[in-house]
Design an enzyme around this catalytic site. Structure first.
Site, PDB file in Angstrom:
ATOM      1  N   SER A  33       0.835  -1.212   0.000  1.00  0.00           N
ATOM      2  CA  SER A  33       0.000   0.000   0.000  1.00  0.00           C
ATOM      3  C   SER A  33       0.863   1.253   0.000  1.00  0.00           C
ATOM      4  CB  SER A  33      -0.895   0.031   1.233  1.00  0.00           C
ATOM      5  OG  SER A  33      -1.528  -1.200   1.398  1.00  0.00           O
TER       6      SER A  33
HETATM    7  N1  SAH Z   1       0.922  -5.084   4.436  1.00  0.00           N
HETATM    8  C1  SAH Z   1       1.395  -5.594   3.197  1.00  0.00           C
HETATM    9  C2  SAH Z   1       0.407  -5.374   2.103  1.00  0.00           C
HETATM   10  C3  SAH Z   1       0.049  -6.678   1.495  1.00  0.00           C
HETATM   11  S1  SAH Z   1      -1.257  -6.663   0.354  1.00  0.00           S
HETATM   12  C4  SAH Z   1       2.772  -5.034   2.840  1.00  0.00           C
HETATM   13  O1  SAH Z   1       3.290  -4.178   3.557  1.00  0.00           O
HETATM   14  O2  SAH Z   1       3.336  -5.486   1.850  1.00  0.00           O
HETATM   15  C5  SAH Z   1      -2.444  -7.664   1.181  1.00  0.00           C
HETATM   16  C6  SAH Z   1      -2.041  -9.060   1.481  1.00  0.00           C
HETATM   17  O3  SAH Z   1      -3.152  -9.696   2.101  1.00  0.00           O
HETATM   18  C7  SAH Z   1      -1.719  -9.912   0.255  1.00  0.00           C
HETATM   19  O4  SAH Z   1      -0.406 -10.389   0.363  1.00  0.00           O
HETATM   20  C8  SAH Z   1      -2.734 -11.036   0.303  1.00  0.00           C
HETATM   21  O5  SAH Z   1      -2.229 -12.287  -0.113  1.00  0.00           O
HETATM   22  C9  SAH Z   1      -3.089 -11.058   1.788  1.00  0.00           C
HETATM   23  N2  SAH Z   1      -4.355 -11.700   2.121  1.00  0.00           N
HETATM   24  C10 SAH Z   1      -5.550 -11.628   1.488  1.00  0.00           C
HETATM   25  N3  SAH Z   1      -6.452 -12.394   2.131  1.00  0.00           N
HETATM   26  C11 SAH Z   1      -5.812 -12.945   3.197  1.00  0.00           C
HETATM   27  C12 SAH Z   1      -6.203 -13.833   4.245  1.00  0.00           C
HETATM   28  N4  SAH Z   1      -7.436 -14.333   4.344  1.00  0.00           N
HETATM   29  N5  SAH Z   1      -5.292 -14.178   5.164  1.00  0.00           N
HETATM   30  C13 SAH Z   1      -4.014 -13.718   5.112  1.00  0.00           C
HETATM   31  N6  SAH Z   1      -3.579 -12.878   4.158  1.00  0.00           N
HETATM   32  C14 SAH Z   1      -4.474 -12.497   3.200  1.00  0.00           C
END
Ligand code: SAH
Length: 296
Positions: A123
């Site tokens: 993000s």
């Molecule tokens: N905070 C992260 C942003 C990742 S984007 C950073 O700093 O890079 C959101 C993430 O949520 C993705 O990697 C996706 O795979 C994960 N995600 C989506 N649904 C999920 C779930 N049910 N449990 C765990 N992770 C999930």
């Protein structure tokens, strides 16, 4: 062109490209030579141009340039209303460029979301900062502070992150929390985050570690519950009950969630009051990747 003008032209040809700017123009103030890196070098291989560009805009290793561009990012965050000192300190220290692919390194400190592989994104810093600040200044914090003196330095207390992704946000949270548990459902990203966080701890020895969990974050992580703060980086149609159940009194949850109109998302905020009841509120519109169940 008149005869007089052609006589004033320099007589020696061909001109060297690096001398072009120094050719005297009658009546004009003398111009300095261009610096070598500003020269147009159409014959240079493309990869040299790319390297030059990187040299001018990105951190060299983890050196001074990296500190400077991060400081600029922090100044932008301050201008956008981020004021929590510990949070700004975390942004000033965590090298975001180490969490993205090499090809994106020169965009690492722009206020933009970036692809991290497998269709997911990291993000944009302003959104990450606004969400974490909502956790740092929650109304329940004085409750935690009264119960645990000294917790002002670690205002997030026990923190659960859903969606580790590349691990960048987890690294920021670690600076502000007593303990961070971060869950990721995609195995490859889970491993990538581990590598990034290991590298971070080489760069910043003593930086607090994060407990990374490979699993479905929809069910939270009961073994370490309850949590003072819960933050999700992916949004679904509703907030999973497990998250609410695992929120401690005085705790706050922030998560993108569909607002029920055409799939657009808003930021949902839930506070668990000292009497155990839940108070729901909403912040502005956001755009996060979907929350999905199961693992892969
Ligand atoms: N905070 C992260 C942003 C990742 S984007 C950073 O700093 O890079 C959101 C993430 O949520 C993705 O990697 C996706 O795979 C994960 N995600 C989506 N649904 C999920 C779930 N049910 N449990 C765990 N992770 C999930």
């Amino acid at each position: 062109m008149s005869q007089g003008e052609s006589e004033r032209k320099p007589r020696r040809f061909p001109l060297q490209l690096d001398r072009v700017s120094a050719v005297p123009v009658p009546g004009a103030a003398p111009r300095p030579f261009l610096q070598p890196r500003e020269l147009l070098r159409p014959q240079a291989p493309l990869q040299h141009a790319a390297q030059d560009r990187l040299r001018q805009t990105i951190p060299q290793g983890v050196g001074l340039d990296s500190v400077r561009v991060r400081r600029r990012m922090v100044e932008r965050l301050v201008a956008e209303g981020i004021s929590h000192p510990g949070l700004l300190d975390a942004f000033g220290q965590v090298p975001r460029h180490q969490f993205v692919d090499t090809a994106l390194v020169n965009q690492a400190y722009e206020d933009t979301s970036l692809p991290i592989g497998l269709g997911q994104t990291i993000s944009k810093p302003s959104v990450v900062a606004a969400m974490i600040q909502l956790l740092c200044v929650r109304p329940g914090l004085p409750v935690l502070a009264a119960a645990r003196p000294g917790s002002e330095a670690r205002p997030l207390g026990a923190c659960l992150e859903i969606g580790t992704g590349c691990g960048y946000q987890a690294a920021l949270l670690a600076h502000l929390a007593r303990q961070v548990v971060s869950i990721e459902r995609l195995r490859d990203l889970h491993h990538k985050a581990r590598q990034h966080l290991d590298q971070l701890r080489l760069t910043l020895p003593g930086w607090p570690d994060v407990r990374l969990v490979y699993g479905d974050g929809m069910v939270g992580h009961a073994p370490q519950a309850p949590y003072d703060t819960i933050i999700a980086a992916a949004g679904g149609s509703a907030l999973p009950q497990a998250w609410l159940d695992q929120l401690a009194p005085g705790g706050r949850l922030v998560a993108p969630t569909e607002d029920g109109r055409g799939g657009s998302q808003v930021l949902a905020i839930v506070d668990r009051l000292p009497d155990g009841s839940l108070q729901h509120s909403r912040a502005g519109a956001v755009l996060f990747v979907p929350l999905k169940s199961g693992t892969r």
